[in-house]
Write an enzyme that holds these catalytic residues in place. Structure first.
Site, PDB file in Angstrom:
ATOM      1  N   HIS A 404       0.834  -1.200   0.000  1.00  0.00           N
ATOM      2  CA  HIS A 404       0.000   0.000   0.000  1.00  0.00           C
ATOM      3  C   HIS A 404       0.864   1.243   0.000  1.00  0.00           C
ATOM      4  CE1 HIS A 404      -2.823   3.126   1.031  1.00  0.00           C
ATOM      5  NE2 HIS A 404      -3.748   2.316   0.598  1.00  0.00           N
ATOM      6  N   GLU A 435       0.674   4.075  -2.805  1.00  0.00           N
ATOM      7  CA  GLU A 435       0.677   5.443  -2.300  1.00  0.00           C
ATOM      8  C   GLU A 435       1.968   5.809  -1.585  1.00  0.00           C
ATOM      9  OE1 GLU A 435      -4.077   5.184  -1.429  1.00  0.00           O
ATOM     10  OE2 GLU A 435      -2.882   6.338  -0.003  1.00  0.00           O
ATOM     11  N   HIS A 467      -7.615  -2.109  -4.064  1.00  0.00           N
ATOM     12  CA  HIS A 467      -6.344  -1.834  -4.738  1.00  0.00           C
ATOM     13  C   HIS A 467      -5.921  -2.987  -5.635  1.00  0.00           C
ATOM     14  CE1 HIS A 467      -5.598   1.996  -2.949  1.00  0.00           C
ATOM     15  NE2 HIS A 467      -5.596   1.527  -1.716  1.00  0.00           N
TER      16      HIS A 467
HETATM   17 CO    CO Z   1      -5.649   2.746  -0.080  1.00  0.00          CO
END
Ligand code: CO
Length: 527
Positions: A404, A435, A467
């Site tokens: 992530h 991210e 995701h």
């Molecule tokens: Co997220």
């Protein structure tokens, strides 16, 4: 000519008055009634229950449906039965299929229903009263109340599976009681389920037998159609060894996840992990919290289920008088979500809400620099190795992990540390994030340098949620899979969360064991 209709009805457990009005109407309008039989029994109990509601001129077909059903390779008996039913339907007849209890509950009808899909005739299923519901009403024994968890258990399951069920259930319905009765009784006794057990055979039929003193039942008295209803003795909770002990301190493990509204992956990862925690720590009550407000709101709107935030879960534990609370985050890194969690815990710590408040580590936390501490990153790499693809000879396969990431957060560098360990281990894997600082563009450059041919994408997250399904493997042009496919690689996406890998679940279980009192929690090394 009328169109033939197929109706599967549940005739209930035995009492002819326990059929629904719909079932009675179907029987009355039936041209043909099918009373299924297995090879083993020669009389149809379902037929004797339905008989009072049938017209005398209605034709009865007693067909043998072998217990074994393979959709791909149908046996001759199944094929012949389908042919007979199809013929009657094509002739415009109404065909009613009888099932003891409920048609969708451990029944031959489920296969018949599957078999007749696409037969070109309307199919209707009419529910029926299951034996355990009838027993409960008849004997004034509630099935479930309050927050009770009920398990319906065919006693034919493996001892290992049965042990797990017994560890997490408050109440049980046991069916298909058979030869291994003595073994079953001992297990129920061990887990505190024997004291309130009620065993009923042939419920609602003239030969009904009721055994209220479960411990004195002789094995030869037990028939295949016996059902047991029972609940756990209030003062007993199971332990790891399975021996009942008296509860004293109220203890809970709070499993805190980011959460996901994708049901399938939630079940396959979070539910499974929580269940394993419950089995491993039977004298703790395992509770759930999700830190994502968006996910909680979506689950509430879509499924009508309210999931607690960490704050709410801790409040409830306090209100319910829990003494010991162990919080285990399922997060991968000690990033933003983890910070929010420790903030929430701080208040409860300062108020002395619990006699003991502990916190376990996320997956990536310690580097193993301190004597006596393990290297979480290396352990994660070892766990990851169990799920890496087998590389075909002569084909250059490379793996891209989708972490992530937490852009701007100091813990984002956990992914760099992970990458270092992957390289030390000589694994053809690159960690990128959605991210964080480690970008997909870097992964693409790496693939070029590596002269990769085949690329396997896998989420490095607890679940394969939004995701993974969209950013990683989605059909849009900008998904990782689409971009790499466009660039000429042979791409495969593994849509499994880390929670589906037993090696990662084991890490969480280990981190529960190693949880430390909240106040002494040192910041993780990568922060
Ligand atoms: Co997220």
């Amino acid at each position: 000519m009328s169109i033939g209709k197929f109706t599967g009805i549940g005739v209930g457990p035995g009492d002819p008055e326990l059929l629904t009005l719909k079932a009675v109407r179907a029987l009355h309008e039936a041209d043909v009634v099918i009373a299924p039989r297995t090879e083993k029994r020669d009389d149809s109990i379902a037929l004797s229950i339905a008989r009072p509601h049938m017209r005398s001129e209605t034709e009865v077909l007693e067909l043998i449906f072998p217990m074994v059903y393979h959709a791909e390779s149908l046996s001759d008996a199944w094929k012949e039965n389908r042919r007979i039913i199809q013929q009657r339907l094509d002739a415009g007849q109404n065909v009613v299929f009888l099932t003891l209890g409920d048609p969708m509950f451990y029944s031959t009808y489920i296969y018949v229903f599957e078999l007749l899909q696409g037969c070109g005739h309307p199919i209707e299923t009419v529910p029926g009263v299951t034996a355990f519901c009838a027993i409960a009403s008849h004997h004034g024994m509630p099935i479930v109340e309050g927050d009770d968890v009920l398990s319906v258990v065919p006693a034919t399951i493996s001892p290992e599976k049965l042990e797990k069920v017994l560890a997490v259930s408050d109440r049980l319905v046991l069916m298909k009681i058979s030869r291994k009765f003595e073994e079953l009784r001992q297990r129920l006794q061990k887990h505190g389920f024997a004291d309130h057990a009620l065993m009923v055979s042939k419920c609602g039929q003239p030969e009904e037998e009721v055994h209220e003193d479960f411990l004195s039942v002789r094995a030869e008295e037990v028939t295949y159609l016996s059902t047991i209803l029972t609940r756990r003795n209030q003062s007993v909770s199971a332990t790891a060894s399975g021996v009942g002990v008296i509860k004293n301190a109220k203890k809970a493990i709070l499993a805190v996840s980011f959460g996901t509204s994708v049901v399938a992956t939630r079940v396959a990862n979070i539910d499974l992990l929580e269940r394993e925690l419950q089995v491993a720590y039977p004298d703790y009550e395992v509770r759930r919290a999700f830190t994502s407000k968006t996910v909680r709101a979506r689950i509430a709107a879509e499924e009508g289920i309210k999931v607690d935030s960490a704050q709410e879960a801790l409040e409830r534990l306090q209100q319910e008088g829990f003494d010991e609370v162990l919080v285990q985050p399922t997060h991968i890194i000690p990033g933003e979500e983890y910070d929010r969690l420790t903030e929430a815990m701080m208040e409860f710590h300062q108020n002395g809400a619990f006699a003991s408040l502990k916190l376990g580590r996320p997956i990536l936390c310690q580097e193993g620099n301190v004597p006596g501490q393990v290297d979480d990153f290396m352990i994660a790499v070892e766990a990851l190795q169990t799920q890496l693809p087998v590389c075909a000879e002569g084909e250059r396969t490379r793996v891209i992990l989708m972490g992530h990431g937490s852009g701007g957060h100091v813990a984002d560098r956990c992914y760099d540390l992970l990458q270092e360990r992957l390289e030390t281990a000589g694994l053809p894997v690159f960690t990128a994030t959605v991210e964080g600082a480690r970008t997909f563009e870097e992964a693409v450059e790496w693939l070029e340098r590596e002269q990769a041919e085949r690329v396997v994408l896998m989420p490095f997250m607890l679940v394969a949620g939004d995701h993974a399904l969209n950013d990683m493997a989605g059909p849009e042009e900008d998904s990782w899979q689409s971009q790499l496919t466009e660039a000429g690689y042979r791409v495969e996406s593994v849509l499994r969360g880390l929670g589906e890998n037993p090696a990662f679940r084991k890490i969480y279980l280990q981190h529960v064991t190693e949880a430390v009192p909240f106040a002494e929690t040192a910041a993780c090394d990568c922060k």
